[in-house]
Design a protein around this motif. Structure first.
Motif, short mmCIF file in Angstrom:
data_model
loop_
_atom_site.label_atom_id
_atom_site.label_comp_id
_atom_site.label_asym_id
_atom_site.label_seq_id
_atom_site.Cartn_x
_atom_site.Cartn_y
_atom_site.Cartn_z
N LEU A 191 -1.21 -6.83 -105.12
CA LEU A 191 -1.17 -5.58 -105.98
C LEU A 191 -2.76 -5.72 -106.64
CD1 LEU A 191 2.03 -6.56 -108.08
CD2 LEU A 191 1.56 -4.73 -106.58
N VAL A 192 -3.54 -6.74 -106.16
CA VAL A 192 -4.86 -6.82 -107.06
C VAL A 192 -5.72 -5.69 -106.60
CG1 VAL A 192 -7.08 -8.18 -106.96
CG2 VAL A 192 -4.93 -9.35 -107.14
N ARG A 193 -5.48 -5.15 -105.38
CA ARG A 193 -6.44 -3.87 -105.11
C ARG A 193 -6.07 -2.55 -105.72
NH1 ARG A 193 -10.16 -6.18 -101.33
NH2 ARG A 193 -8.61 -7.85 -100.26
N MET A 194 -4.73 -2.63 -106.40
CA MET A 194 -4.34 -1.40 -107.03
C MET A 194 -4.93 -1.08 -108.26
SD MET A 194 -0.03 -1.76 -106.50
CE MET A 194 0.16 0.02 -107.32
N LEU B 155 0.40 -5.15 -114.33
CA LEU B 155 -0.43 -5.10 -112.82
C LEU B 155 -1.65 -6.04 -113.04
CD1 LEU B 155 -0.44 -1.39 -111.52
CD2 LEU B 155 0.70 -3.56 -110.49
N PRO B 156 -2.16 -6.96 -112.30
CA PRO B 156 -1.34 -7.26 -111.07
C PRO B 156 -0.47 -8.51 -111.03
CG PRO B 156 -3.66 -7.98 -111.16
CD PRO B 156 -3.29 -7.66 -112.42
N ALA B 157 0.07 -8.51 -112.30
CA ALA B 157 1.03 -9.90 -112.38
C ALA B 157 2.44 -9.53 -111.92
CB ALA B 157 1.10 -10.52 -113.66
N CYS B 158 2.99 -10.36 -111.29
CA CYS B 158 4.52 -9.86 -110.86
C CYS B 158 5.37 -11.41 -111.05
CB CYS B 158 4.44 -9.37 -109.51
SG CYS B 158 4.19 -10.21 -108.21
N LYS B 159 6.65 -10.95 -110.77
CA LYS B 159 7.95 -11.96 -110.74
C LYS B 159 8.72 -11.82 -109.82
CE LYS B 159 7.83 -12.79 -115.87
NZ LYS B 159 8.73 -12.44 -117.20
N PHE B 160 9.13 -12.92 -108.96
CA PHE B 160 10.02 -12.78 -108.23
C PHE B 160 11.33 -13.56 -108.58
CE2 PHE B 160 6.09 -12.24 -105.89
CZ PHE B 160 6.27 -11.27 -104.97
#
Lengths: 161, 161
Positions: free
Chosen positions: B105-108, B149-154
């Motif tokens: 997600l970092v490049r978004m 972004l660019p943090a996310c949870k699974f």
């Protein structure tokens, strides 16, 4: 070590996914050819991007041959964790790069009946070579051929302006 | 270093290729949903295969939590060259794995308008987690969510027999 197999597994999945579309009841005209072009295009763009990241101490390569040696050593090392086995040229813009045990073909069976499956495992890498060359300022045509699995040859023909 | 970007570039190309089909004039019903399922399936099979290759000194994990820790440390390290930032559990079979800067997600861009694009960059990795768990003998459901972004949870929910 896992990095290497990660690329191989992902490549296998891409090939499988693209050919899954080809086995649709109505794949449209030239389905298989399209999949090869799609794979080659993906390889081209990955090669372009990789070309910008590879260590280029000698950014201004003095000769075309230096660039090809760079692919055989550094690009192959980065992607396949090995080096190309041989590089030959006719000194007129045609280069033949031979890998006697190409990683993306190693898992295939070695019988003659598998030979016709080989192109789908080579298209991405043809694009990869062409894309990396493109980033390094060289326009080329790249094709691949297999005589005896898992050995293969990549032929690079430089396109002069 | 190049190994890491190779995976990222290839993942980007896969996503682009799958969504290119979705923008066909006639993508068929549920095109976008299908692409997410395809990506998740590719991730699952790559995860299954990787699970067999990762170093498993403690092949017989004593507890489910050990397996999840293994994913956060070893799987993340192998694929993303980093570790998961946090792992939480309700001790009833639900685990939340948080990556404060998820590489895919970092490049978004980080604007809100990109949030709706996020699922396509998470589906493969949800499958990767589910596939690796499957090889380690644990059946699960894995979903992902992004707040900023660019943090996310699974979120991993273990499926008991």
């Amino acid at each position: 070590m896992v990095d290497a197999v990660l690329f191989e597994f992902l490549h296998t999945e891409m090939v499988a996914e693209l050919w899954a579309h080809d086995s649709d009841p109505d794949p449209g005209p030239g389905g298989q050819k399209t999949s090869l072009l799609v794979l080659e295009g993906m390889g081209f763009r990955v090669g372009q991007a990789l070309g910008e990241r590879l260590p280029r101490e000698m950014l201004a390569f003095r000769e075309e041959l230096d660039v090809l040696k760079f692919l055989c050593k550094d690009l192959w090392g980065a992607v396949f964790q090995k080096q190309m086995d041989s590089l030959r040229t006719n000194h007129q813009g045609t280069y033949v790069l031979q890998d006697s045990s190409f990683p993306l073909l190693v898992r295939m069976g070695s019988g003659l009946q598998y030979l016709e499956e080989a192109p789908k495992f080579l298209a991405f890498t043809c694009g990869l070579l062409r894309g990396t060359l493109s980033t390094l300022g060289i326009k080329s045509l790249v094709t691949a051929s297999v005589a005896a699995l898992p050995a293969c040859k990549f032929q690079v023909v430089i396109q002069r302006p």
